[in-house]
Scaffold this motif. Structure first.
Motif, PDB file in Angstrom:
ATOM      1  N   ILE A  88      64.630  56.873  51.287  1.00 39.54           N
ATOM      2  CA  ILE A  88      64.621  57.797  52.416  1.00 39.54           C
ATOM      3  C   ILE A  88      65.000  57.012  53.663  1.00 39.54           C
ATOM      4  CG2 ILE A  88      63.188  59.277  53.882  1.00 39.54           C
ATOM      5  CD1 ILE A  88      61.428  59.808  51.432  1.00 39.54           C
ATOM      6  N   PHE A  89      65.949  57.530  54.423  1.00 36.38           N
ATOM      7  CA  PHE A  89      66.335  56.849  55.654  1.00 36.38           C
ATOM      8  C   PHE A  89      65.254  57.062  56.705  1.00 36.38           C
ATOM      9  CE2 PHE A  89      68.220  56.717  59.891  1.00 36.38           C
ATOM     10  CZ  PHE A  89      68.766  55.433  59.863  1.00 36.38           C
ATOM     11  N   ARG A  90      64.731  55.961  57.225  1.00 34.65           N
ATOM     12  CA  ARG A  90      63.706  56.015  58.255  1.00 34.65           C
ATOM     13  C   ARG A  90      64.310  55.595  59.587  1.00 34.65           C
ATOM     14  NH1 ARG A  90      59.568  58.725  55.546  1.00 34.65           N
ATOM     15  NH2 ARG A  90      59.289  57.768  53.498  1.00 34.65           N
ATOM     16  N   PRO A  91      64.397  56.497  60.552  1.00 36.84           N
ATOM     17  CA  PRO A  91      64.940  56.122  61.863  1.00 36.84           C
ATOM     18  C   PRO A  91      63.984  55.192  62.599  1.00 36.84           C
ATOM     19  CG  PRO A  91      64.027  58.331  61.952  1.00 36.84           C
ATOM     20  CD  PRO A  91      63.964  57.914  60.506  1.00 36.84           C
ATOM     21  N   VAL A  92      64.480  54.571  63.637  1.00 37.48           N
ATOM     22  CA  VAL A  92      63.648  53.673  64.432  1.00 37.48           C
ATOM     23  C   VAL A  92      62.452  54.421  65.009  1.00 37.48           C
ATOM     24  CG1 VAL A  92      63.571  52.231  66.495  1.00 37.48           C
ATOM     25  CG2 VAL A  92      65.555  52.119  64.978  1.00 37.48           C
ATOM     26  N   ALA A  93      62.722  55.583  65.612  1.00 33.51           N
ATOM     27  CA  ALA A  93      61.655  56.364  66.246  1.00 33.51           C
ATOM     28  C   ALA A  93      60.630  56.795  65.209  1.00 33.51           C
ATOM     29  CB  ALA A  93      62.241  57.590  66.940  1.00 33.51           C
ATOM     30  N   GLY A  94      59.392  56.406  65.437  1.00 28.42           N
ATOM     31  CA  GLY A  94      58.308  56.802  64.562  1.00 28.42           C
ATOM     32  C   GLY A  94      58.037  55.861  63.413  1.00 28.42           C
ATOM     33  N   HIS A  95      58.943  54.918  63.189  1.00 25.65           N
ATOM     34  CA  HIS A  95      58.772  54.006  62.054  1.00 25.65           C
ATOM     35  C   HIS A  95      58.896  52.533  62.441  1.00 25.65           C
ATOM     36  CE1 HIS A  95      58.797  57.415  59.303  1.00 25.65           C
ATOM     37  NE2 HIS A  95      59.853  57.875  59.951  1.00 25.65           N
ATOM     38  N   TYR A  96      59.797  52.237  63.379  1.00 27.34           N
ATOM     39  CA  TYR A  96      60.060  50.830  63.721  1.00 27.34           C
ATOM     40  C   TYR A  96      60.023  50.594  65.235  1.00 27.34           C
ATOM     41  CZ  TYR A  96      61.718  50.830  58.898  1.00 27.34           C
ATOM     42  OH  TYR A  96      61.804  50.969  57.525  1.00 27.34           O
ATOM     43  N   ASP A  97      59.241  51.387  65.936  1.00 23.45           N
ATOM     44  CA  ASP A  97      59.191  51.249  67.394  1.00 23.45           C
ATOM     45  C   ASP A  97      57.763  51.120  67.924  1.00 23.45           C
ATOM     46  OD1 ASP A  97      58.400  53.816  66.754  1.00 23.45           O
ATOM     47  OD2 ASP A  97      59.532  54.794  68.355  1.00 23.45           O
ATOM     48  N   ASP A  98      56.808  50.877  67.038  1.00 19.51           N
ATOM     49  CA  ASP A  98      55.399  50.870  67.434  1.00 19.51           C
ATOM     50  C   ASP A  98      54.872  49.436  67.446  1.00 19.51           C
ATOM     51  OD1 ASP A  98      52.701  51.290  67.854  1.00 19.51           O
ATOM     52  OD2 ASP A  98      52.583  53.021  66.520  1.00 19.51           O
ATOM     53  N   SER A  99      54.443  48.976  68.595  1.00 16.82           N
ATOM     54  CA  SER A  99      53.900  47.620  68.733  1.00 16.82           C
ATOM     55  C   SER A  99      52.394  47.647  68.987  1.00 16.82           C
ATOM     56  CB  SER A  99      54.610  46.885  69.871  1.00 16.82           C
ATOM     57  OG  SER A  99      54.487  47.599  71.090  1.00 16.82           O
ATOM     58  N   SER A 100      51.727  48.656  68.448  1.00 17.02           N
ATOM     59  CA  SER A 100      50.291  48.820  68.662  1.00 17.02           C
ATOM     60  C   SER A 100      49.483  47.782  67.885  1.00 17.02           C
ATOM     61  CB  SER A 100      49.838  50.217  68.226  1.00 17.02           C
ATOM     62  OG  SER A 100      50.452  51.217  69.007  1.00 17.02           O
ATOM     63  N   VAL A 101      48.353  47.440  68.456  1.00 18.00           N
ATOM     64  CA  VAL A 101      47.376  46.557  67.814  1.00 18.00           C
ATOM     65  C   VAL A 101      46.005  47.185  68.017  1.00 18.00           C
ATOM     66  CG1 VAL A 101      46.383  44.241  67.712  1.00 18.00           C
ATOM     67  CG2 VAL A 101      48.795  44.539  68.347  1.00 18.00           C
ATOM     68  N   LEU A 102      45.241  47.276  66.958  1.00 13.71           N
ATOM     69  CA  LEU A 102      43.903  47.860  67.023  1.00 13.71           C
ATOM     70  C   LEU A 102      42.878  46.765  66.762  1.00 13.71           C
ATOM     71  CD1 LEU A 102      42.472  50.610  67.378  1.00 13.71           C
ATOM     72  CD2 LEU A 102      42.560  50.868  64.895  1.00 13.71           C
ATOM     73  N   LEU A 103      41.968  46.572  67.712  1.00 14.61           N
ATOM     74  CA  LEU A 103      40.914  45.570  67.579  1.00 14.61           C
ATOM     75  C   LEU A 103      39.594  46.269  67.269  1.00 14.61           C
ATOM     76  CD1 LEU A 103      41.688  43.381  70.744  1.00 14.61           C
ATOM     77  CD2 LEU A 103      42.783  43.311  68.494  1.00 14.61           C
ATOM     78  N   VAL A 104      38.863  45.741  66.313  1.00 16.55           N
ATOM     79  CA  VAL A 104      37.553  46.266  65.957  1.00 16.55           C
ATOM     80  C   VAL A 104      36.520  45.197  66.287  1.00 16.55           C
ATOM     81  CG1 VAL A 104      36.109  47.234  64.140  1.00 16.55           C
ATOM     82  CG2 VAL A 104      38.590  47.625  64.105  1.00 16.55           C
ATOM     83  N   ILE A 105      35.586  45.553  67.170  1.00 19.45           N
ATOM     84  CA  ILE A 105      34.593  44.592  67.664  1.00 19.45           C
ATOM     85  C   ILE A 105      33.224  44.977  67.103  1.00 19.45           C
ATOM     86  CG2 ILE A 105      33.479  43.619  69.696  1.00 19.45           C
ATOM     87  CD1 ILE A 105      36.769  45.265  70.249  1.00 19.45           C
ATOM     88  N   PRO A 106      32.573  44.071  66.377  1.00 26.26           N
ATOM     89  CA  PRO A 106      31.254  44.390  65.817  1.00 26.26           C
ATOM     90  C   PRO A 106      30.194  44.442  66.903  1.00 26.26           C
ATOM     91  CG  PRO A 106      31.772  42.090  65.419  1.00 26.26           C
ATOM     92  CD  PRO A 106      33.002  42.704  66.048  1.00 26.26           C
ATOM     93  N   PRO A 107      29.076  45.083  66.628  1.00 23.39           N
ATOM     94  CA  PRO A 107      28.072  45.293  67.683  1.00 23.39           C
ATOM     95  C   PRO A 107      27.383  44.012  68.153  1.00 23.39           C
ATOM     96  CG  PRO A 107      27.250  46.062  65.558  1.00 23.39           C
ATOM     97  CD  PRO A 107      28.702  45.749  65.368  1.00 23.39           C
TER      98      PRO A 107
END
Length: 296
Positions: A54-73
Motif C-alpha cells: 500500500i502506498f503510504r504518503p508522507v502526510a500521516g505516515h512519515y511526518d510525525d516527530s512526536s515523542v511521548l514521555l511516561v513519568i512514574p509517580p
C-alpha cells in the motif's frame, strides 16, 4: 512538584506547548517533539510502498516527530536519569502501542526509577525503516532533547544527565534499535526485543560482544514471520564465538534467569501480537532487569 499547577500555567501563557497530563493509573505523560526522531526523513520524502503493498504518503505516515514521555509517580530527582526507549512495529503509532500493549501501565507497575520514552516511527504503516536514527549522533541528540524537556518541567535537576539506556521494541521496531546501536553514539545497556529479530545480526552481535554486562533478550514466537529462524541463527553464531546464552520456554522462565543479565532467548507458543501483555511480560522484564535493578 505540583505538575497540574505547572501544566495550567504553561497552558495559560503557551497554549501550543505540550504539557504534562495526569493519568488515572498514577503516572504522568508528557508529549513533545524532536527534530531527531525517525521522521521526517529524505528516505521517505516521496512516501513509500510499504510491506502491505500500500502506498503510504508522507502526510500521516512519515511526518510525525512526536515523542511521548511516561513519568512514574515516584521518580527520584537524581543527577542521572535512566531512560527506557520503546519503538513500535508495523500498523501502530506511539499512542496505539501505548494503549494496546499497556506499556505505561506495565512500566509504572514495574516500579522503575526511570522514564519511558516512545519516539514515533513510521506511523500506521507496514514499514520498519528507522529514518534519521540511522544518522550518526541523531539518537544522542534525541536523548538530549528528552533530557531538556524533563529539566524544563522540573522532573529532573537542571544538571541531570542521561544514565542507563534501555532499548525495547516489538516486531518492526528492531530496525530503529539496530540503527541506534550502530550509529546512536550513546552507550546502551540493555536491549529487549519482542518477536523482533528479523535481521541486522552483525549489529546485535557487535553490541553483545562489546561488553559482557550488556543484557540482550529476545522473546519470540513461531508466528513472527521468521523471528524463530533468525533466533536460531543468532544462537548458532553465539555458540561459534563461545558466548554463553540461555534458551528457555515462556512457561519455564523465572526471574532469576532475567536477573542473571546474560543473553536470553524466550520461546513463546503464543501469537505475535499477544506476547507483551496478558500476562504483562514487559513488566516482568523491567522489574527483573539486571541493569535497572542496580539502581534500586
Amino acid at each position: 512538584m505540583n505538575y497540574k499547577w505547572i501544566a495550567g500555567i504553561v497552558l495559560l501563557f503557551f497554549p501550543a506547548v505540550a504539557v504534562l497530563a495526569q493519568r488515572d493509573q498514577g503516572y504522568q505523560t508528557l508529549r513533545m517533539t524532536s527534530a531527531f526522531t525517525s521522521f521526517p526523513d529524505t528516505g521517505r520524502a516521496k512516501g513509500w510502498l510499504d510491506g502491505d503493498s500500500i502506498f503510504r504518503p508522507v502526510a500521516g505516515h512519515y511526518d510525525d516527530s512526536s515523542v511521548l514521555l511516561v513519568i512514574p509517580p515516584r521518580l527520584k530527582r537524581d543527577r542521572k536519569a535512566d531512560l527506557i526507549f520503546w519503538f513500535h512495529g508495523w500498523h501502530n503509532n506511539i499512542d496505539t502501542a501505548l494503549q494496546f500493549y499497556g506499556l505505561a501501565r506495565q512500566f509504572a507497575a514495574a516500579n522503575c526509577d526511570a522514564v519511558l520514552v516512545l519516539a514515533e516511527a513510521a506511523r500506521d504503516a507496514a514499514d520498519s525503516y528507522g529514518g534519521k536514527l540511522k544518522q550518526k549522533g541523531d539518537f544522542r541528540r534525541l536523548v538530549g532533547d528528552v533530557m531538556d524537556e524533563l529539566k524544563q518541567y522540573g522532573i529532573v535537576p537542571g544538571d541531570a544527565v542521561a544514565g542507563r539506556v534501555v532499548l525495547g521494541c516489538h516486531s518492526g521496531g528492531y530496525s530503529a534499535v539496530a540503527d541506534i546501536l550502530a550509529n546512536g553514539q550513546v552507550p546502551v545497556d540493555e536491549v529487549l526485543l519482542f518477536d523482533a529479530l528479523y535481521g541486522r545480526l552483525p549489529v546485535f552481535m557487535d553490541w553483545i560482544r562489546q561488553d559482557r554486562r550488556h543484557h540482550f533478550v529476545h522473546w519470540y514466537t513461531d508466528h513472527g514471520g521468521g523471528t524463530d529462524v533468525v533466533s536460531d541463527t543468532l544462537m548458532q553464531q553465539l555458540e561459534a564465538q563461545h558466548i554463553d546464552y540461555v534458551l528457555t520456554g515462556e512457561a519455564l522462565l523465572n526471574p532469576a534467569q532475567i536477573r542473571a543479565g546474560k543473553v536470553l532467548f524466550v520461546h513463546s507458543p503464543r501469537e505475535h501480537n499477544v506476547i507483551i501483555n496478558n500476562p504483562d511480560d514487559f513488566k516482568l522484564l523491567l522489574e527483573n532487569s539486571s541493569v535497572l535493578l542496580s539502581k534500586r
